[in-house]
Design an enzyme around this catalytic site. Structure first.
Site, mmCIF file in Angstrom:
data_model
loop_
_atom_site.group_PDB
_atom_site.id
_atom_site.type_symbol
_atom_site.label_atom_id
_atom_site.label_comp_id
_atom_site.label_asym_id
_atom_site.label_seq_id
_atom_site.Cartn_x
_atom_site.Cartn_y
_atom_site.Cartn_z
ATOM 1 N N ARG A 148 0.931 -1.189 0.094
ATOM 2 C CA ARG A 148 0.085 0.084 -0.120
ATOM 3 C C ARG A 148 0.870 1.119 -0.091
ATOM 4 N NH1 ARG A 148 -3.984 2.368 4.845
ATOM 5 N NH2 ARG A 148 -1.837 3.522 5.189
ATOM 6 N N TYR A 160 -3.379 11.408 5.456
ATOM 7 C CA TYR A 160 -3.489 10.220 5.963
ATOM 8 C C TYR A 160 -2.599 9.236 5.827
ATOM 9 C CZ TYR A 160 -4.599 5.184 6.599
ATOM 10 O OH TYR A 160 -4.533 4.254 6.852
ATOM 11 N N ASP A 212 -5.107 4.074 -0.326
ATOM 12 C CA ASP A 212 -6.347 4.174 0.619
ATOM 13 C C ASP A 212 -6.600 5.678 0.515
ATOM 14 O OD1 ASP A 212 -7.054 3.138 3.929
ATOM 15 O OD2 ASP A 212 -8.299 4.311 2.433
ATOM 16 N N HIS A 214 -9.211 6.865 2.002
ATOM 17 C CA HIS A 214 -9.803 6.948 3.399
ATOM 18 C C HIS A 214 -11.010 7.995 3.630
ATOM 19 C CE1 HIS A 214 -8.765 6.817 7.661
ATOM 20 N NE2 HIS A 214 -8.296 5.820 7.442
ATOM 21 N N GLU A 238 -8.987 2.203 -2.048
ATOM 22 C CA GLU A 238 -9.744 1.789 -0.889
ATOM 23 C C GLU A 238 -10.270 2.934 -0.522
ATOM 24 O OE1 GLU A 238 -7.271 0.145 2.085
ATOM 25 O OE2 GLU A 238 -8.631 0.687 3.749
ATOM 26 N N GLU A 264 -13.853 -1.293 5.989
ATOM 27 C CA GLU A 264 -13.267 -1.489 7.177
ATOM 28 C C GLU A 264 -14.100 -0.905 8.265
ATOM 29 O OE1 GLU A 264 -9.400 0.642 6.463
ATOM 30 O OE2 GLU A 264 -10.032 1.922 8.103
ATOM 31 N N ARG A 285 -13.597 -5.169 3.001
ATOM 32 C CA ARG A 285 -12.705 -4.679 4.006
ATOM 33 C C ARG A 285 -12.994 -5.037 5.429
ATOM 34 N NH1 ARG A 285 -8.157 -3.776 4.736
ATOM 35 N NH2 ARG A 285 -7.832 -1.628 5.208
ATOM 36 N N GLU A 341 -4.369 -7.294 5.135
ATOM 37 C CA GLU A 341 -3.617 -6.351 5.442
ATOM 38 C C GLU A 341 -2.787 -6.439 6.501
ATOM 39 O OE1 GLU A 341 -5.912 -2.705 6.784
ATOM 40 O OE2 GLU A 341 -4.368 -1.416 6.824
ATOM 41 N N TRP A 404 -12.260 11.837 7.913
ATOM 42 C CA TRP A 404 -10.653 11.592 8.093
ATOM 43 C C TRP A 404 -10.278 10.334 7.566
ATOM 44 C CZ3 TRP A 404 -8.336 7.635 10.835
ATOM 45 C CH2 TRP A 404 -6.741 7.769 10.870
HETATM 46 C C1 CS2 Z 1 -6.681 2.242 7.733
HETATM 47 C C2 CS2 Z 1 -6.742 2.023 9.078
HETATM 48 O O1 CS2 Z 1 -5.515 0.316 7.695
HETATM 49 C C3 CS2 Z 1 -6.267 1.126 6.834
HETATM 50 O O2 CS2 Z 1 -6.734 0.765 5.910
HETATM 51 O O3 CS2 Z 1 -7.813 2.776 7.135
HETATM 52 O O4 CS2 Z 1 -5.403 2.229 9.603
HETATM 53 C C4 CS2 Z 1 -7.789 3.098 9.810
HETATM 54 O O5 CS2 Z 1 -7.237 4.596 9.810
HETATM 55 C C5 CS2 Z 1 -7.474 2.697 11.432
HETATM 56 O O6 CS2 Z 1 -7.812 1.262 11.465
HETATM 57 C C6 CS2 Z 1 -8.323 3.319 11.926
HETATM 58 O O7 CS2 Z 1 -8.566 3.094 13.535
HETATM 59 MG MG MG Z 2 -8.359 1.979 5.363
#
Ligand code: CS2
Ligand code: MG
Length: 404
Positions: A148, A160, A212, A214, A238, A264, A285, A341, A404
């Site tokens: 990634r 991020y 990502d 995000h 992502e 996620e 995810r 991941e 975020w």
């Molecule tokens: C992120 C995460 O790993 C990822 O793909 O989106 O690190 C996410 O920011 C954290 O799990 C938030 O706690």
């Molecule tokens: Mg993520």
């Protein structure tokens, strides 16, 4: 017939904050479940301690499905990250107990191994492109086969996935209030294609690259980004938009061939049912820790399989070694595994959670210890108390709160 005799909610700050449920049966068999919800850990600890633990004592640990239904339907107020993380911890602990009692690794109860290991992806990052290229090189030398890539954006103070000091990236900041960051979608959209072109020029067309976003773009911006990255053939893009707006992906999906991964933040099948049934994503995810445990995550992955969607289970450092192990056992067994991941935990975390899983030649394997293959070292975990920590809050230049 054995019964659940003890239920402990263990909160530690070993490396970062984690919440773990430990169940012990009347014949002394122990099971662990991860209940960590980054930035809201104590809410899940209370849900477990104050509301679920009293219901668990005396229950038959073998009745995993019945316990899941009892806790899910019996709450009346269903779904949500806190509820589903708590139910997940109970579910995984019961699966851990069942496999330990059977004297086999959990994946054997889930149908046995469907592959030799779980392909892992690492997190490479850099405050600028040269730093990122060095980070990619380092992770390839470690043996990772998929990477990634996250990079600082010119004109933006932070972004991020990139540590401010170029060191280990830990999104949660300790303190009594979240840190704040500023975001500029236009600057990011201008920069992203140049970023991926630089990576492809350096490492060639074959390296599986993930990125990502995000949750930060509108559907149109997401479509524009995904289309602009098509020449670089990403493994996945992502969280292009806020995940709860599943219908937004109809527009993005119709606009691009770039593979999409979302989920996620999902905690139930109903959060992603439309995405899966309409084939709007390529990878789901959701993680065992946040999506109701092995019992519910299997349902999500079965629906995904029906529609050609593969797993891409969340494995950031705020998924504890207990949660990562659960994802690896499930990922080893399912037919539609995609990628796992892997953000390696800190030495403090690994000391508090001794585990059997391994990373070899870019593949993770849960190991063949009975159950999950993870234990908790109370002394090591106890040396690191919980300390309040929050995920950042993101704002636009004019101060508007953004994702975020
Ligand atoms: C992120 C995460 O790993 C990822 O793909 O989106 O690190 C996410 O920011 C954290 O799990 C938030 O706690
Ligand atoms: Mg993520």
């Amino acid at each position: 017939m054995p019964a659940i005799e003890k239920a402990e909610v263990l909160v530690t700050g070993a490396g970062r904050n984690f919440v773990t449920l430990r169940l012990t049966t009347s014949d002394g068999v122990v099971g662990l479940g991860d209940a960590t919800l980054n930035g809201r850990e104590l809410a899940v600890a209370s849900y477990l301690r104050d509301h679920l633990v009293p219901l668990l004592i005396g229950r038959d640990p073998a009745r995993i499905e019945d316990t899941w239904q009892y806790l899910y339907r019996g709450a009346y107020w269903r779904r949500g990250p806190v509820t589903m993380a708590a139910i997940s911890a109970v579910d995984v602990a019961l699966w851990d107990i069942k496999a330990r009692m059977a004297g086999m690794p959990l994946y054997q109860l889930l149908g046995g191994a469907s592959r030799r290991g779980c392909l892992a992806y690492a997190h490479a990052m850099g405050r600028n492109i040269p730093e990122l290229l060095d980070s990619i090189r380092t992770h390839l030398e470690t043996g990772y086969r998929a990477i990634r890539v996250q990079c600082g954006v010119p004109g933006m103070e932070s972004t991020y996935g990139v540590a401010a000091d170029g060191a280990n990236y830990e999104p949660a900041h300790q303190g009594l209030a979240p840190a704040e960051s500023t975001w500029d979608s236009a600057a990011y959209l201008r920069f992203a294609p140049a970023l991926m072109e630089a990576v492809r020029l350096e490492f060639g067309p074959e390296l599986p690259l993930l990125h990502d976003v995000h949750h930060r773009l509108t559907p149109r911006e997401a479509a524009s980004l995904a289309r602009s990255l098509e020449p670089f053939a990403l493994f996945w893009l992502e969280d292009v938009t806020p995940a709860e707006d599943q219908a937004a992906l109809r527009f993005v999906r119709a606009s691009t061939t770039t593979p999409l991964a979302i989920g996620e933040t999902f905690n139930s099948l109903w959060d992603c049912q439309l995405l899966l049934e309409e084939r709007l994503i390529d990878f789901i995810r959701a993680s065992v820790t946040h999506a109701g445990g092995i019992t519910h995550m299997r349902r999500i992955l079965s629906l995904a399989e029906l529609h050609g969607v593969r797993s891409g289970m969340h494995g950031a450092t705020d998924i504890s070694p207990v949660g990562l192990a659960a994802s690896l056992h499930l990922g080893l067994a399912i037919p539609n595994f995609g990628i796992q991941e892997h953000m390696p935990h800190s030495p403090e975390t690994d000391e508090a959670f001794p585990h059997a899983y391994t990373l070899t030649d870019g593949y993770l394997h849960p190991g063949d210890a009975p159950g999950l293959g993870v234990t908790i070292d109370d002394a090591a975990a106890g040396r690191h108390p919980y300390a309040a920590a929050y995920l950042p809050v993101n704002r636009l230049a004019d101060g508007t709160v953004h994702d975020w």
